[in-house]
Design a protein around this motif. Structure first.
Motif, short mmCIF file in Angstrom:
data_model
loop_
_atom_site.label_atom_id
_atom_site.label_comp_id
_atom_site.label_asym_id
_atom_site.label_seq_id
_atom_site.Cartn_x
_atom_site.Cartn_y
_atom_site.Cartn_z
N TYR A 1 41.96 44.93 -104.52
CA TYR A 1 43.14 44.89 -105.38
C TYR A 1 42.72 44.20 -106.67
N LEU A 2 42.99 44.84 -107.80
CA LEU A 2 42.64 44.29 -109.10
C LEU A 2 43.88 44.18 -109.96
N HIS B 1 42.01 39.56 -112.02
CA HIS B 1 42.20 39.20 -110.62
C HIS B 1 41.46 40.22 -109.76
N VAL B 2 40.62 39.76 -108.85
CA VAL B 2 39.92 40.63 -107.91
C VAL B 2 40.13 40.05 -106.52
N ARG C 1 33.00 43.37 -100.55
CA ARG C 1 32.61 42.13 -101.23
C ARG C 1 31.56 42.39 -102.31
N SER C 2 30.60 43.27 -102.04
CA SER C 2 29.58 43.54 -103.06
C SER C 2 30.18 44.28 -104.25
N VAL C 3 31.12 45.19 -104.00
CA VAL C 3 31.78 45.88 -105.11
C VAL C 3 32.64 44.88 -105.88
N ALA C 4 33.35 44.02 -105.18
CA ALA C 4 34.16 42.99 -105.85
C ALA C 4 33.29 42.13 -106.75
N ASP C 5 32.13 41.73 -106.25
CA ASP C 5 31.21 40.91 -107.06
C ASP C 5 30.77 41.64 -108.32
N ILE D 1 40.28 55.13 -107.17
CA ILE D 1 41.12 54.14 -107.84
C ILE D 1 42.55 54.66 -107.86
N GLN D 2 43.49 53.83 -107.45
CA GLN D 2 44.90 54.15 -107.58
C GLN D 2 45.51 53.17 -108.57
N PRO D 3 45.75 53.61 -109.81
CA PRO D 3 46.34 52.70 -110.80
C PRO D 3 47.85 52.59 -110.63
N ILE D 4 48.35 51.41 -110.89
CA ILE D 4 49.79 51.16 -110.91
C ILE D 4 50.08 50.48 -112.24
N ILE D 5 50.75 51.20 -113.14
CA ILE D 5 51.06 50.66 -114.46
C ILE D 5 52.32 49.80 -114.35
#
Length: 159
Positions: A101-102, A90-91, A76-80, A128-132
């Motif tokens: 999930y972003l 979107h977070v 939650r603190s990282v999301a903030d 981080i796992q990016p999904i293009i």
């Protein structure tokens, strides 16, 4: 808790968010003031927000989904800490093998690289796992709202 009138109002606005109070009232068979007050309450309670959506892929933008793992801080603190980053749309806190999930939209690849660097600099971000996204087959923020998933939002009796 949403009642049937709220669900019907949301359904109509999901199809066309520009409808007038008069048009909505007529179809719902209620007064314009009822529509106005219900809509105000739904917006006040953060149940509903009326926005214009575009397909960023068709505009040539980079659309990415990111799965983050958090370490040494709460998700939650990282999301903030990510809420103020401009390109993130979107977070969400999630359960499973990742913590967050972003969704993000960038003008081009260099801007995407800048975004990923900015996220990596945030305290608590472990990986981080990016999904293009290369193509959207179905999007619940757009046409998907016209299917059963969007229509039954908030309906406790929906399957």
């Amino acid at each position: 808790m949403l009642d049937e009138l709220d669900r019907r109002l949301i359904m109509l606005l999901a199809r066309d968010g520009r409808r007038s109070f008069a048009s909505l009232a007529e179809e719902l068979e209620v007064s314009q003031s009822t529509v106005r007050s219900r809509l105000a309450k739904l917006r006040e309670d953060d149940v509903l927000q009326i926005v214009a959506l575009c397909n960023a892929l068709l505009l040539g933008h980079q659309v990415v989904r990111l799965l983050l793992r958090v370490r040494n801080l709460t998700p939650r603190s990282v999301a903030d800490s990510l809420l103020g980053i401009q390109h993130i749309n979107h977070v969400a806190l999630v359960a499973g093998s990742h913590d967050l999930y972003l969704e993000a939209t960038c003008r081009d690849q260099p801007q995407l690289i800048e975004l990923m660097d900015e996220i990596r600099r945030q305290p608590g971000v472990a990986s981080i796992q990016p999904i293009i996204v290369t193509s959207l087959a179905k999007d619940y923020t757009w046409e998907g709202l016209r299917g059963t998933a969007g229509q039954n939002a908030g309906d406790p009796e929906a399957e």
